[in-house]
Design a protein around this motif. Structure first.
Motif, mmCIF file in Angstrom:
data_model
loop_
_atom_site.group_PDB
_atom_site.id
_atom_site.type_symbol
_atom_site.label_atom_id
_atom_site.label_comp_id
_atom_site.label_asym_id
_atom_site.label_seq_id
_atom_site.Cartn_x
_atom_site.Cartn_y
_atom_site.Cartn_z
ATOM 1 N N THR A 60 -46.382 -35.677 -14.160
ATOM 2 C CA THR A 60 -45.228 -36.563 -14.046
ATOM 3 C C THR A 60 -45.677 -37.858 -13.373
ATOM 4 O O THR A 60 -46.808 -37.979 -12.911
ATOM 5 C CB THR A 60 -44.123 -35.897 -13.219
ATOM 6 O OG1 THR A 60 -44.643 -35.549 -11.928
ATOM 7 C CG2 THR A 60 -43.610 -34.644 -13.916
ATOM 8 N N GLY A 61 -44.814 -38.801 -13.368
ATOM 9 C CA GLY A 61 -45.164 -40.072 -12.762
ATOM 10 C C GLY A 61 -45.857 -40.982 -13.749
ATOM 11 O O GLY A 61 -46.033 -40.658 -14.923
ATOM 12 N N ASP A 62 -46.294 -42.138 -13.261
ATOM 13 C CA ASP A 62 -46.847 -43.163 -14.138
ATOM 14 C C ASP A 62 -48.098 -42.704 -14.872
ATOM 15 O O ASP A 62 -48.219 -42.872 -16.086
ATOM 16 C CB ASP A 62 -47.157 -44.429 -13.325
ATOM 17 C CG ASP A 62 -45.889 -45.107 -12.838
ATOM 18 O OD1 ASP A 62 -44.833 -44.877 -13.449
ATOM 19 O OD2 ASP A 62 -45.959 -45.849 -11.843
ATOM 20 N N ILE A 63 -49.066 -42.119 -14.137
ATOM 21 C CA ILE A 63 -50.314 -41.714 -14.783
ATOM 22 C C ILE A 63 -50.155 -40.377 -15.505
ATOM 23 O O ILE A 63 -50.557 -40.230 -16.659
ATOM 24 C CB ILE A 63 -51.467 -41.622 -13.762
ATOM 25 C CG1 ILE A 63 -51.916 -43.020 -13.344
ATOM 26 C CG2 ILE A 63 -52.657 -40.868 -14.345
ATOM 27 C CD1 ILE A 63 -53.188 -43.076 -12.567
ATOM 28 N N GLY A 64 -49.559 -39.404 -14.830
ATOM 29 C CA GLY A 64 -49.450 -38.064 -15.408
ATOM 30 C C GLY A 64 -48.776 -38.051 -16.757
ATOM 31 O O GLY A 64 -49.142 -37.284 -17.651
ATOM 32 N N SER A 65 -47.792 -38.919 -16.947
ATOM 33 C CA SER A 65 -47.066 -38.954 -18.215
ATOM 34 C C SER A 65 -47.872 -39.608 -19.332
ATOM 35 O O SER A 65 -47.474 -39.557 -20.497
ATOM 36 C CB SER A 65 -45.743 -39.707 -18.029
ATOM 37 O OG SER A 65 -45.983 -41.051 -17.639
ATOM 38 N N ARG A 66 -48.994 -40.224 -18.979
ATOM 39 C CA ARG A 66 -49.831 -40.892 -19.981
ATOM 40 C C ARG A 66 -51.124 -40.119 -20.289
ATOM 41 O O ARG A 66 -51.987 -40.621 -20.990
ATOM 42 C CB ARG A 66 -50.188 -42.308 -19.506
ATOM 43 C CG ARG A 66 -48.991 -43.241 -19.483
ATOM 44 C CD ARG A 66 -49.357 -44.624 -19.007
ATOM 45 N NE ARG A 66 -48.217 -45.542 -19.136
ATOM 46 C CZ ARG A 66 -47.935 -46.239 -20.225
ATOM 47 N NH1 ARG A 66 -48.723 -46.151 -21.285
ATOM 48 N NH2 ARG A 66 -46.878 -47.026 -20.270
ATOM 49 N N ILE A 67 -51.237 -38.906 -19.749
ATOM 50 C CA ILE A 67 -52.461 -38.131 -19.916
ATOM 51 C C ILE A 67 -52.157 -36.795 -20.573
ATOM 52 O O ILE A 67 -51.173 -36.130 -20.226
ATOM 53 C CB ILE A 67 -53.147 -37.888 -18.558
ATOM 54 C CG1 ILE A 67 -53.593 -39.206 -17.933
ATOM 55 C CG2 ILE A 67 -54.357 -36.977 -18.715
ATOM 56 C CD1 ILE A 67 -54.227 -39.054 -16.564
ATOM 57 N N LEU A 68 -53.002 -36.403 -21.518
ATOM 58 C CA LEU A 68 -52.995 -35.048 -22.067
ATOM 59 C C LEU A 68 -54.325 -34.410 -21.704
ATOM 60 O O LEU A 68 -55.385 -34.869 -22.140
ATOM 61 C CB LEU A 68 -52.829 -35.059 -23.586
ATOM 62 C CG LEU A 68 -52.991 -33.706 -24.281
ATOM 63 C CD1 LEU A 68 -51.916 -32.727 -23.823
ATOM 64 C CD2 LEU A 68 -52.960 -33.869 -25.796
ATOM 65 N N HIS A 69 -54.273 -33.375 -20.879
ATOM 66 C CA HIS A 69 -55.472 -32.629 -20.523
ATOM 67 C C HIS A 69 -55.594 -31.402 -21.435
ATOM 68 O O HIS A 69 -54.674 -30.582 -21.481
ATOM 69 C CB HIS A 69 -55.413 -32.151 -19.069
ATOM 70 C CG HIS A 69 -55.475 -33.239 -18.049
ATOM 71 N ND1 HIS A 69 -56.602 -34.016 -17.852
ATOM 72 C CD2 HIS A 69 -54.551 -33.690 -17.156
ATOM 73 C CE1 HIS A 69 -56.367 -34.884 -16.882
ATOM 74 N NE2 HIS A 69 -55.131 -34.710 -16.449
ATOM 75 N N VAL A 70 -56.710 -31.305 -22.146
ATOM 76 C CA VAL A 70 -57.024 -30.069 -22.871
ATOM 77 C C VAL A 70 -57.762 -29.195 -21.870
ATOM 78 O O VAL A 70 -58.965 -29.313 -21.682
ATOM 79 C CB VAL A 70 -57.865 -30.346 -24.129
ATOM 80 C CG1 VAL A 70 -58.161 -29.050 -24.879
ATOM 81 C CG2 VAL A 70 -57.157 -31.347 -25.034
ATOM 82 N N ARG A 71 -57.014 -28.344 -21.168
ATOM 83 C CA ARG A 71 -57.550 -27.608 -20.034
ATOM 84 C C ARG A 71 -58.402 -26.428 -20.445
ATOM 85 O O ARG A 71 -59.298 -25.998 -19.739
ATOM 86 C CB ARG A 71 -56.395 -27.112 -19.152
ATOM 87 C CG ARG A 71 -55.567 -28.225 -18.544
ATOM 88 C CD ARG A 71 -56.418 -29.059 -17.612
ATOM 89 N NE ARG A 71 -57.017 -28.226 -16.586
ATOM 90 C CZ ARG A 71 -56.420 -27.882 -15.452
ATOM 91 N NH1 ARG A 71 -55.202 -28.324 -15.200
ATOM 92 N NH2 ARG A 71 -57.033 -27.133 -14.572
ATOM 93 N N ASN A 72 -58.095 -25.847 -21.594
ATOM 94 C CA ASN A 72 -58.845 -24.676 -22.053
ATOM 95 C C ASN A 72 -58.856 -24.675 -23.571
ATOM 96 O O ASN A 72 -57.805 -24.663 -24.210
ATOM 97 C CB ASN A 72 -58.202 -23.386 -21.532
ATOM 98 C CG ASN A 72 -59.118 -22.186 -21.688
ATOM 99 O OD1 ASN A 72 -60.305 -22.283 -21.430
ATOM 100 N ND2 ASN A 72 -58.579 -21.059 -22.101
ATOM 101 N N ALA A 73 -60.046 -24.740 -24.139
ATOM 102 C CA ALA A 73 -60.223 -24.593 -25.587
ATOM 103 C C ALA A 73 -61.220 -23.453 -25.768
ATOM 104 O O ALA A 73 -62.421 -23.667 -25.899
ATOM 105 C CB ALA A 73 -60.745 -25.883 -26.208
ATOM 106 N N PRO A 74 -60.733 -22.211 -25.741
ATOM 107 C CA PRO A 74 -61.627 -21.049 -25.646
ATOM 108 C C PRO A 74 -62.419 -20.800 -26.910
ATOM 109 O O PRO A 74 -62.067 -21.270 -27.994
ATOM 110 C CB PRO A 74 -60.652 -19.896 -25.369
ATOM 111 C CG PRO A 74 -59.364 -20.343 -25.980
ATOM 112 C CD PRO A 74 -59.311 -21.823 -25.800
ATOM 113 N N SER A 75 -63.506 -20.043 -26.733
ATOM 114 C CA SER A 75 -64.322 -19.637 -27.874
ATOM 115 C C SER A 75 -63.432 -18.920 -28.891
ATOM 116 O O SER A 75 -62.548 -18.142 -28.507
ATOM 117 C CB SER A 75 -65.423 -18.689 -27.386
ATOM 118 O OG SER A 75 -66.205 -18.239 -28.465
ATOM 119 N N PRO A 76 -63.605 -19.231 -30.184
ATOM 120 C CA PRO A 76 -64.678 -20.007 -30.803
ATOM 121 C C PRO A 76 -64.288 -21.459 -31.071
ATOM 122 O O PRO A 76 -63.977 -21.830 -32.197
ATOM 123 C CB PRO A 76 -64.911 -19.255 -32.110
ATOM 124 C CG PRO A 76 -63.526 -18.792 -32.502
ATOM 125 C CD PRO A 76 -62.781 -18.547 -31.209
ATOM 126 N N ALA A 77 -64.340 -22.279 -30.046
ATOM 127 C CA ALA A 77 -63.885 -23.665 -30.172
ATOM 128 C C ALA A 77 -64.738 -24.467 -31.157
ATOM 129 O O ALA A 77 -64.221 -25.341 -31.851
ATOM 130 C CB ALA A 77 -63.880 -24.333 -28.809
#
Length: 444
Positions: free
Chosen positions: A406-423
């Motif tokens: 949330t907030g100014d920066i958080g709303s402008r970011i998409l974090h791909v936190r986990n792309a598990p095998s077999p990525a």
């Protein structure tokens, strides 16, 4: 301010010997910047620029070359989608991604081999699990699956012994570093910019009076690297693998799930012994742990890798036994989630550590499948480090995790936190999903 390195491959290049020339950065403002030039980051950047050719995209990579870590330190298998829960995102993306991978390699002239895979039961109590895997594979629409007996096993793999096997003829092998570099070439040809040697260490919102940002508030996010260089962007997508939790924390988003690095050490068959393996030979997996166990994997260069094991790495990019980072080590061992995982799997973990130290113990595992393999037939080979996402209860996070804030920066970011095998297998399918998520969140 010094310019970060811009990589551009010469036409037709690819693979480990790819030649790149360095150019000065032509611009510092972008609509979307993707952090991380592994195979998922590059596939996602490629998909985004192909969908939105009118926008400016950049990929930011901390290393001097692309696909340097997980994407360049894996077994190279194109998985078919057998293992995953029917109807799950992992199953759908793997089956779709494998088909897209083969199609892409055909279009680009990237060599691969559809050498198949046998998942082999060597004990009676493994047969029910093997049959369950067969049913699971059918539900996942994996092509060509069939159960075969011991005689058929030997017909396909003359040196392999087993009671029953699941035959997956459409499993293949490829050099994923070459695939990733081809994605990068597509991205650049479509107008994208790749900045290497750009380790992201900070993110903040630009001040309205910022004189350096000539476009004012059009590109409000400042991304800064370890050298003090900056780029400006409207939105940010992180595909940072081993550092996904730390980048999330830098941006003010949640550090959960945490990344705990597991090192996998491979053995290699001596060249004169590679005739003993024709395709991939895998054990029936242990349902309590996500790692697939010791397996035999032919490589595009003709070598055969054996393994890997799975032990805690003392450094997030620690590919050698004695690689150590105090920050990474204490970050892992002071995390309560790791201790909960360890205590639940103590016997398994101790066995893995023992095998990591003693070559004969690893060979003993291999002899369950190919009895003729001896200690004299193998050498210690390369290693990889897996970014295993772990929650605070000690549960392995086995699905895709997207995160923002949330907030100014958080709303402008998409974090791909986990792309598990077999990525790697699923990279083109994952890229489509990430591009859909970017469009939904940022209204591109």
């Amino acid at each position: 301010m010094a310019a970060a390195a811009l990589l551009r491959p010469r036409a037709g290049c690819g693979g480990p010997g790819a030649l790149w020339r360095t150019q000065r950065r032509q611009r510092s403002t972008f609509d979307v910047a993707v952090v991380g030039a592994g195979i998922v980051g590059l596939a996602s950047a490629r998909e985004l620029v192909l969908r939105h050719p009118e926008l400016a995209f950049a990929v930011l990579e901390k290393e001097k070359e692309l696909a340097h870590h997980q994407s360049g330190h894996n077994s190279g298998v194109i998985h078919s989608g057998i293992y995953y829960t029917p109807g799950s995102l992992k199953a759908k993306l793997c089956v779709q991604g494998a088909a897209l991978c083969y199609e892409y390699c055909d279009q680009k002239g990237i060599p691969y081999k559809q050498c198949g895979k046998l998942i082999v039961a060597v004990e009676q109590d493994e047969i029910p699990r093997l049959k369950a895997l067969y049913e699971r594979g059918l539900q996942n629409n994996v092509r060509g699956l069939k159960l075969i007996g011991s005689k058929e096993i030997q017909a396909k793999e003359p040196f392999c012994r087993g009671l029953m096997a699941l035959d997956s003829p459409y499993t293949g092998i490829v050099n994923y570093k070459q695939v990733a570099e081809s994605y990068a070439e597509d991205f650049q040809e479509a107008g994208g910019t790749i900045l290497t040697d750009f380790e992201v260490t900070g993110m903040e919102m630009a001040k309205e009076s910022s004189s350096e940002n000539a476009d004012g508030l059009k590109y409000p996010v400042i991304v800064r690297n370890a050298k003090g260089e900056e780029i400006y962007c409207r939105h940010l997508v992180t595909c940072a693998g081993l550092y996904s939790d730390r980048l999330s924390e830098i941006s003010g988003c949640s550090p959960e799930p945490r990344i705990v690095p597991f090192r996998g050490d491979y053995l290699v068959l001596k060249p004169e012994k590679c005739y003993m393996v024709k395709g991939n030979i895998y054990p029936v997996p242990n349902p309590r742990f996500p790692f697939l166990g010791f397996h035999f994997t032919p490589r595009m260069d003709g070598s055969v890798w054996l393994g890997p094991n799975a032990v805690l790495a003392f450094k997030r990019e620690g590919y050698k036994l004695f690689d150590f980072s105090a920050t990474d080590f204490f970050d892992a061992v002071l995390y309560s989630g790791l201790w909960k995982l360890v205590l639940r799997n103590l016997s398994y973990g101790l066995n893995e550590m023992y095998r990591a130290c003693f070559l004969s113990a690893q060979v003993k595992e291999l002899q369950k499948f190919i009895p003729e393999v001896t200690v004299n037939d193998v050498l210690r080979g390369p290693s990889g480090v897996r970014a295993q996402a772990l929650d605070s209860d000690g549960n392995l996070v086995d699905d895709f995790v997207f995160d923002g804030g949330t907030g100014d920066i958080g709303s402008r970011i998409l974090h791909v936190r986990n792309a598990p095998s077999p990525a790697a297998t699923s990279s083109l399918a994952i890229a489509k999903m990430i591009a859909d998520e970017v469009k939904r969140r940022f209204d591109l």
